[in-house]
Design a protein around this motif. Structure first.
Motif, PDB file in Angstrom:
ATOM      1  N   MET A   1       0.705  -0.781  -0.083  1.00 50.54           N
ATOM      2  CA  MET A   1      -0.093   0.089   0.108  1.00 50.54           C
ATOM      3  C   MET A   1       0.738   0.905   0.357  1.00 50.54           C
ATOM      4  SD  MET A   1      -2.978   1.404   0.548  1.00 50.54           S
ATOM      5  CE  MET A   1      -3.570   2.863   0.386  1.00 50.54           C
ATOM      6  N   HIS A   2       0.663   1.776  -1.151  1.00 43.91           N
ATOM      7  CA  HIS A   2       1.779   3.775  -0.944  1.00 43.91           C
ATOM      8  C   HIS A   2       0.715   4.919  -0.513  1.00 43.91           C
ATOM      9  CE1 HIS A   2       3.928   6.497  -2.553  1.00 43.91           C
ATOM     10  NE2 HIS A   2       3.069   7.246  -3.176  1.00 43.91           N
ATOM     11  N   ILE A 122     -15.416  14.336  -3.828  1.00 39.51           N
ATOM     12  CA  ILE A 122     -14.931  14.993  -2.537  1.00 39.51           C
ATOM     13  C   ILE A 122     -13.573  14.179  -2.017  1.00 39.51           C
ATOM     14  CG2 ILE A 122     -15.657  13.027  -0.401  1.00 39.51           C
ATOM     15  CD1 ILE A 122     -17.873  12.134  -0.933  1.00 39.51           C
ATOM     16  N   ALA A 123     -13.083  13.934  -2.466  1.00 39.09           N
ATOM     17  CA  ALA A 123     -11.639  13.493  -3.041  1.00 39.09           C
ATOM     18  C   ALA A 123     -10.495  15.028  -2.952  1.00 39.09           C
ATOM     19  CB  ALA A 123     -10.552  11.955  -4.011  1.00 39.09           C
ATOM     20  N   ALA A 124     -11.460  15.196  -4.195  1.00 42.36           N
ATOM     21  CA  ALA A 124     -10.594  16.934  -4.753  1.00 42.36           C
ATOM     22  C   ALA A 124     -11.311  18.021  -3.317  1.00 42.36           C
ATOM     23  CB  ALA A 124     -11.126  17.102  -5.475  1.00 42.36           C
ATOM     24  N   ALA A 125     -11.917  17.947  -2.933  1.00 44.18           N
ATOM     25  CA  ALA A 125     -12.600  18.792  -1.577  1.00 44.18           C
ATOM     26  C   ALA A 125     -11.560  18.744  -0.264  1.00 44.18           C
ATOM     27  CB  ALA A 125     -14.051  18.976  -1.524  1.00 44.18           C
ATOM     28  N   LEU A 126     -11.345  17.191  -0.203  1.00 42.27           N
ATOM     29  CA  LEU A 126     -10.484  17.189   1.115  1.00 42.27           C
ATOM     30  C   LEU A 126      -8.982  17.461   0.410  1.00 42.27           C
ATOM     31  CD1 LEU A 126     -11.992  13.534   1.565  1.00 42.27           C
ATOM     32  CD2 LEU A 126     -12.033  15.383   3.838  1.00 42.27           C
ATOM     33  N   GLY A 127      -7.952  17.040   0.000  1.00 40.29           N
ATOM     34  CA  GLY A 127      -7.115  17.393  -0.420  1.00 40.29           C
ATOM     35  C   GLY A 127      -7.639  19.052  -0.514  1.00 40.29           C
ATOM     36  N   ASP A 156     -19.201   6.873   3.612  1.00 43.37           N
ATOM     37  CA  ASP A 156     -18.090   6.013   2.652  1.00 43.37           C
ATOM     38  C   ASP A 156     -17.057   6.684   1.772  1.00 43.37           C
ATOM     39  OD1 ASP A 156     -19.808   3.896   3.628  1.00 43.37           O
ATOM     40  OD2 ASP A 156     -20.977   3.071   1.946  1.00 43.37           O
ATOM     41  N   ALA A 157     -17.683   7.285   1.088  1.00 44.14           N
ATOM     42  CA  ALA A 157     -16.305   8.210  -0.359  1.00 44.14           C
ATOM     43  C   ALA A 157     -15.218   9.250   0.738  1.00 44.14           C
ATOM     44  CB  ALA A 157     -17.891   8.570  -1.101  1.00 44.14           C
ATOM     45  N   VAL A 158     -15.510   9.669   1.897  1.00 47.13           N
ATOM     46  CA  VAL A 158     -15.133  10.220   2.599  1.00 47.13           C
ATOM     47  C   VAL A 158     -14.087   9.145   3.122  1.00 47.13           C
ATOM     48  CG1 VAL A 158     -14.142  11.543   5.035  1.00 47.13           C
ATOM     49  CG2 VAL A 158     -16.628  12.192   3.590  1.00 47.13           C
ATOM     50  N   PHE A 159     -14.373   7.975   3.885  1.00 49.18           N
ATOM     51  CA  PHE A 159     -13.520   7.078   4.599  1.00 49.18           C
ATOM     52  C   PHE A 159     -12.460   6.083   3.914  1.00 49.18           C
ATOM     53  CE2 PHE A 159     -17.456   6.585   7.759  1.00 49.18           C
ATOM     54  CZ  PHE A 159     -16.571   7.488   8.166  1.00 49.18           C
ATOM     55  N   ASP A 160     -13.249   6.503   2.639  1.00 52.06           N
ATOM     56  CA  ASP A 160     -12.209   5.796   1.287  1.00 52.06           C
ATOM     57  C   ASP A 160     -11.090   6.095   0.770  1.00 52.06           C
ATOM     58  OD1 ASP A 160     -13.807   3.179   1.351  1.00 52.06           O
ATOM     59  OD2 ASP A 160     -15.086   3.796  -0.395  1.00 52.06           O
ATOM     60  N   GLU A 161     -11.152   7.283   1.078  1.00 57.80           N
ATOM     61  CA  GLU A 161     -10.421   8.916   0.713  1.00 57.80           C
ATOM     62  C   GLU A 161      -9.076   8.686   1.657  1.00 57.80           C
ATOM     63  OE1 GLU A 161      -7.900  11.641  -0.906  1.00 57.80           O
ATOM     64  OE2 GLU A 161      -9.217  10.303  -1.802  1.00 57.80           O
ATOM     65  N   LEU A 162      -9.800   8.817   2.549  1.00 58.53           N
ATOM     66  CA  LEU A 162      -9.280   9.265   4.261  1.00 58.53           C
ATOM     67  C   LEU A 162      -7.956   7.648   3.988  1.00 58.53           C
ATOM     68  CD1 LEU A 162     -10.755  11.283   6.278  1.00 58.53           C
ATOM     69  CD2 LEU A 162      -9.331  11.697   5.045  1.00 58.53           C
ATOM     70  N   ALA A 163      -8.250   6.569   3.692  1.00 49.36           N
ATOM     71  CA  ALA A 163      -7.939   5.233   3.769  1.00 49.36           C
ATOM     72  C   ALA A 163      -6.486   5.478   3.152  1.00 49.36           C
ATOM     73  CB  ALA A 163      -8.352   4.302   3.455  1.00 49.36           C
ATOM     74  N   ASN A 164      -6.350   6.406   2.600  1.00 50.65           N
ATOM     75  CA  ASN A 164      -5.078   6.269   1.330  1.00 50.65           C
ATOM     76  C   ASN A 164      -4.529   7.480   2.112  1.00 50.65           C
ATOM     77  OD1 ASN A 164      -6.353   5.129  -0.832  1.00 50.65           O
ATOM     78  ND2 ASN A 164      -6.996   6.479  -1.345  1.00 50.65           N
ATOM     79  N   ARG A 166      -1.265   9.490   4.478  1.00 48.39           N
ATOM     80  CA  ARG A 166      -0.508   8.489   5.808  1.00 48.39           C
ATOM     81  C   ARG A 166      -1.053   9.366   7.165  1.00 48.39           C
ATOM     82  NH1 ARG A 166       3.334   6.557   5.938  1.00 48.39           N
ATOM     83  NH2 ARG A 166       4.259   6.568   3.366  1.00 48.39           N
ATOM     84  N   ARG A 167      -1.539  10.849   7.386  1.00 51.52           N
ATOM     85  CA  ARG A 167      -1.751  11.315   8.302  1.00 51.52           C
ATOM     86  C   ARG A 167      -3.207  11.593   8.324  1.00 51.52           C
ATOM     87  NH1 ARG A 167       0.637  16.539  11.317  1.00 51.52           N
ATOM     88  NH2 ARG A 167      -0.584  17.058  13.083  1.00 51.52           N
ATOM     89  N   ILE A 168      -4.168  10.587   9.261  1.00 53.66           N
ATOM     90  CA  ILE A 168      -6.090  11.056   9.269  1.00 53.66           C
ATOM     91  C   ILE A 168      -5.550  11.831  10.342  1.00 53.66           C
ATOM     92  CG2 ILE A 168      -7.783  10.011   9.843  1.00 53.66           C
ATOM     93  CD1 ILE A 168      -6.052   8.935   7.254  1.00 53.66           C
ATOM     94  N   PRO A 169      -7.094  12.931   9.928  1.00 51.68           N
ATOM     95  CA  PRO A 169      -7.118  14.764  10.583  1.00 51.68           C
ATOM     96  C   PRO A 169      -8.334  13.592  11.022  1.00 51.68           C
ATOM     97  CG  PRO A 169      -8.242  14.173   8.353  1.00 51.68           C
ATOM     98  CD  PRO A 169      -7.614  13.491   8.676  1.00 51.68           C
ATOM     99  N   GLU A 170      -8.214  14.159  12.703  1.00 54.35           N
ATOM    100  CA  GLU A 170      -9.098  14.185  13.611  1.00 54.35           C
ATOM    101  C   GLU A 170     -10.736  14.243  12.855  1.00 54.35           C
ATOM    102  OE1 GLU A 170      -9.412  15.973  17.867  1.00 54.35           O
ATOM    103  OE2 GLU A 170      -7.584  17.083  17.282  1.00 54.35           O
ATOM    104  N   LEU A 171     -11.465  13.753  13.088  1.00 54.05           N
ATOM    105  CA  LEU A 171     -12.601  13.802  12.297  1.00 54.05           C
ATOM    106  C   LEU A 171     -14.190  13.909  13.168  1.00 54.05           C
ATOM    107  CD1 LEU A 171     -12.879  13.171   9.031  1.00 54.05           C
ATOM    108  CD2 LEU A 171     -13.807  11.120   8.859  1.00 54.05           C
ATOM    109  N   ARG A 172     -15.048  14.728  12.528  1.00 51.74           N
ATOM    110  CA  ARG A 172     -16.441  14.448  13.104  1.00 51.74           C
ATOM    111  C   ARG A 172     -17.211  14.554  12.074  1.00 51.74           C
ATOM    112  NH1 ARG A 172     -15.912  18.212  18.378  1.00 51.74           N
ATOM    113  NH2 ARG A 172     -14.281  17.831  19.165  1.00 51.74           N
ATOM    114  N   THR A 173     -18.180  13.975  12.237  1.00 53.92           N
ATOM    115  CA  THR A 173     -19.426  13.979  11.299  1.00 53.92           C
ATOM    116  C   THR A 173     -20.939  13.693  11.848  1.00 53.92           C
ATOM    117  OG1 THR A 173     -19.776  11.326  11.600  1.00 53.92           O
ATOM    118  CG2 THR A 173     -18.152  11.841   9.848  1.00 53.92           C
ATOM    119  N   VAL A 174     -21.924  14.517  10.304  1.00 54.72           N
ATOM    120  CA  VAL A 174     -23.275  15.291  11.040  1.00 54.72           C
ATOM    121  C   VAL A 174     -23.604  14.521  10.454  1.00 54.72           C
ATOM    122  CG1 VAL A 174     -25.015  16.866  10.746  1.00 54.72           C
ATOM    123  CG2 VAL A 174     -22.448  17.498  11.654  1.00 54.72           C
TER     124      VAL A 174
END
Length: 340
Positions: A1-2, A122-127, A156-164, A166-174
């Motif tokens: 995994m990279h 979602i991946a682009a916005a997270l980036g 699901d899409a958020v978690f899938d992107e964050l799985a890539n 290295r450093r996962i941010p603190e995360l809260r969801t509504v």
């Protein structure tokens, strides 16, 4: 995994970032673009819970060859100079909410919109939020009522992107905000403003997106939350409850779906000779195909053809100041301890 490399550090990182999520839209009102969008949308197992191979056959043999042509025609009716109304509204909502949060807390909180299907993804916005230095993220899906088909799919899409990462941010969801006072107040104000300017209707129809009954039987709280929203909104309106109807739109396929069908209620109201019908769609945070074409255009035609008159579609909350204020309240409430 990279894992993707971390961006350069930011000198003065913001206290948090906010990701708004909505459904999405084709990139153009053309058959090819709609087919691309529908292929992604209909491949989501959260949206259609059928055995995968069986659904693959239905999707690829009976839906994707034909439906994009009809859908593209519908999209062309609502397309604007800025493109998709939903995507354009999403950009404005993010900018407005960032300004509102900054004015309230005195610091910049970056806000970006990502679409579950299509662009901006979602991946682009997270980036973008990552590059802005956001080490804490609030994910706010713009679905007031929770459903696995919408909110859970977005997460699901958020978690899938964050799985890539290295450093996962603190995360809260509504999960939902179906009964939030600010949201209910904004809905009520949108109707009251119309009535103050142009008079009250004879009847009000609250139309929510539909859902198969078996999803509810499996534990999805969507219908209950829709009805709770409708009840709270009704309490804020100076209208007798017997003049308010609740319908569910956008049915697809042959299996049973929840509630009374919006199209049926529109036809019945027209047949009864109703003079003055206001239709509001409380489950949509921004106007889109389902509100502008299915309700404002096709719904008006159904009602009028059946014999009714005085149809009015009440626009979604979009970027109304009271809507942005409500989203700011929801965001701040869910970022407690982050903004000090």
């Amino acid at each position: 995994m990279h894992y993707t490399d971390e961006p350069p550090p930011v000198t003065d990182p913001p206290p948090a970032g906010v990701l708004l999520v909505n459904l999405g839209s084709p990139e153009a009102a053309k058959t090819g673009a709609v087919r691309t969008y529908l292929r992604q949308f209909l491949a989501d197992p959260r949206v259609v819970e059928l055995p995968r191979f069986r659904w693959w056959l239905i999707r690829n043999l009976f839906i994707l060859p034909f439906r994009p042509l009809r859908s593209a025609h519908a999209y062309r009716k609502i397309w604007t100079g800025d493109g998709s109304p939903l995507v354009a509204a999403g950009r404005h909502q993010a900018a407005d909410l960032e300004w509102e949060l900054g004015s309230r807390i005195g610091r910049v909180v970056p806000v970006f919109t990502g679409m579950r299907y299509g662009k901006p993804s979602i991946a682009a916005a997270l980036g973008v939020l990552r590059r802005r230095g956001c080490q804490r993220l609030l994910v706010l899906p713009l679905y007031p009522q929770y459903s696995a088909t919408t909110t859970a799919s977005a997460l699901d899409a958020v978690f899938d992107e964050l799985a890539n990462w290295r450093r996962i941010p603190e995360l809260r969801t509504v999960n939902d905000y179906h009964d939030h006072p600010g949201y209910i107040g904004a809905l009520a104000a949108s109707l009251q403003t119309l009535w103050h300017e142009r008079g009250k209707p004879s009847r009000v129809l609250m139309s929510f997106h539909g859902l198969p009954e078996r999803y509810i039987a499996a534990g999805d709280p969507y219908e209950q939350q829709c009805r709770a929203t409708a009840a709270l909104l009704s309490e804020r309106l100076d209208v007798e409850t017997d003049r308010i109807d609740i319908g569910f739109q956008s049915r697809f396929g042959r299996e049973p779906w929840i509630g009374l069908e919006t199209a049926r209620l529109l036809k019945d109201a027209g047949t009864a000779g109703t003079v003055g019908l206001d239709v509001i769609c409380p489950g949509f945070a921004a106007d889109c195909l389902e509100t502008l074409e299915e309700i404002a255009i096709a719904g008006s035609r159904i009602f009028t053809k059946a014999g009714g008159s005085g149809f009015r579609y009440v626009p979604a909350l979009n970027r109304r100041p009271d809507h942005i204020a409500a989203l700011a309240e929801i965001a701040i409430e869910n970022m407690t301890g982050w903004l000090n």
